[in-house]
Design a protein around this motif. Structure first.
Motif, short mmCIF file in Angstrom:
data_model
loop_
_atom_site.label_atom_id
_atom_site.label_comp_id
_atom_site.label_asym_id
_atom_site.label_seq_id
_atom_site.Cartn_x
_atom_site.Cartn_y
_atom_site.Cartn_z
N ALA A 137 0.84 -1.21 0.00
CA ALA A 137 0.00 0.00 0.00
C ALA A 137 0.87 1.25 0.00
CB ALA A 137 -0.94 -0.01 1.20
N ASP A 138 1.92 1.25 0.81
CA ASP A 138 2.81 2.42 0.90
C ASP A 138 3.53 2.67 -0.43
OD1 ASP A 138 2.05 2.72 3.54
OD2 ASP A 138 3.93 1.91 4.36
N ARG A 146 2.63 1.70 -3.41
CA ARG A 146 1.64 2.13 -4.41
C ARG A 146 1.35 3.61 -4.25
NH1 ARG A 146 -1.46 -1.71 -6.94
NH2 ARG A 146 -0.65 -3.80 -6.69
N SER A 147 1.25 4.07 -3.02
CA SER A 147 1.02 5.49 -2.76
C SER A 147 2.17 6.33 -3.32
CB SER A 147 0.86 5.72 -1.26
OG SER A 147 0.69 7.08 -0.98
N LYS A 148 3.41 5.89 -3.10
CA LYS A 148 4.58 6.61 -3.62
C LYS A 148 4.58 6.65 -5.14
CE LYS A 148 7.58 5.78 0.29
NZ LYS A 148 8.69 5.01 0.84
N GLY A 187 1.87 6.64 -6.93
CA GLY A 187 0.63 7.25 -7.40
C GLY A 187 -0.32 6.24 -8.00
N LYS A 226 -4.52 1.59 -4.55
CA LYS A 226 -4.20 0.48 -3.65
C LYS A 226 -4.79 -0.85 -4.13
CE LYS A 226 -8.05 1.12 -0.49
NZ LYS A 226 -8.48 1.27 0.88
#
Length: 187
Positions: free
Chosen positions: A15-16, A18-20, A22, A25
């Motif tokens: 999840a982290d 994927r956030s970085k 963009g 999730k």
């Protein structure tokens, strides 16, 4: 098998990261963007400087019968890291192989030994069993996090359609659905 909390850590890491990147999730992962974020170059045998046509032919021979058919290898020279993928494999297989190699890097695993045979053939030793299992699990979480699996089942996507949409093999999708308990949850 795994240290306590490892599977939860893998889902959180996915999840982290994927956030970085963009990325959603619960959506597909651009594995090459992940490699770039981690500072890892991705090559195929075609990218290896000075490789003869004969060597290229041997490396890309994929008759499906040979147990020595290779998938991917990580090469580290000083601070540069390159993952070489067997481009004769399907894009889904390459994505799985790349995330597996990246998972070893993420976890800080070190290959045990590289040596040369008397004939000058490079012999690569593998990681230990636990490290391989850790890389397998993290790779699966990166490609198909639990949120994605739930979305696939909630939207009643056909498995073949979902595998294609997420760039994974049907086997990987089936494995993740079974091992995470998502199949039982939606039964």
């Amino acid at each position: 098998m795994f240290e306590r909390g490892y599977k939860t850590w893998c889902e959180k890491y996915s999840a982290d990261i994927r956030s970085k990147l963009g990325a959603p999730k619960d959506g597909p992962l651009d594995t090459r963007a992940l490699a770039k974020l981690l500072g890892v170059r991705v090559w195929t045998p075609h990218d290896i400087p000075g490789l003869s046509a004969e060597a290229l032919d041997v490396l890309l021979r994929n008759d499906g019968k040979s147990p020595s058919c290779w998938s991917a290898v990580t090469v580290v020279v000083q601070t540069k890291v390159v993952v070489v993928l067997n481009s004769s494999h399907s894009p889904a297989r390459q994505a799985s192989d790349l995330t597996h190699e990246l998972a070893h890097r993420i976890r800080g695993h070190q290959a045990r030994e590289v040596s040369l045979s008397e004939d000058g053939i490079m012999l690569l030793s593998s990681y230990d069993k636990l490290e391989e299992e850790e890389a397998d699990w993290l790779s699966g979480c990166l490609l198909l996090p639990r949120d994605a699996l739930i979305l696939i089942r909630r939207n009643r996507m056909d498995d073949a359609e979902a595998a294609l949409a997420y760039g994974v093999s049907a086997k990987m999708l089936s494995y993740r659905m079974a091992m995470t308990g998502v199949n039982r949850q939606f039964a």
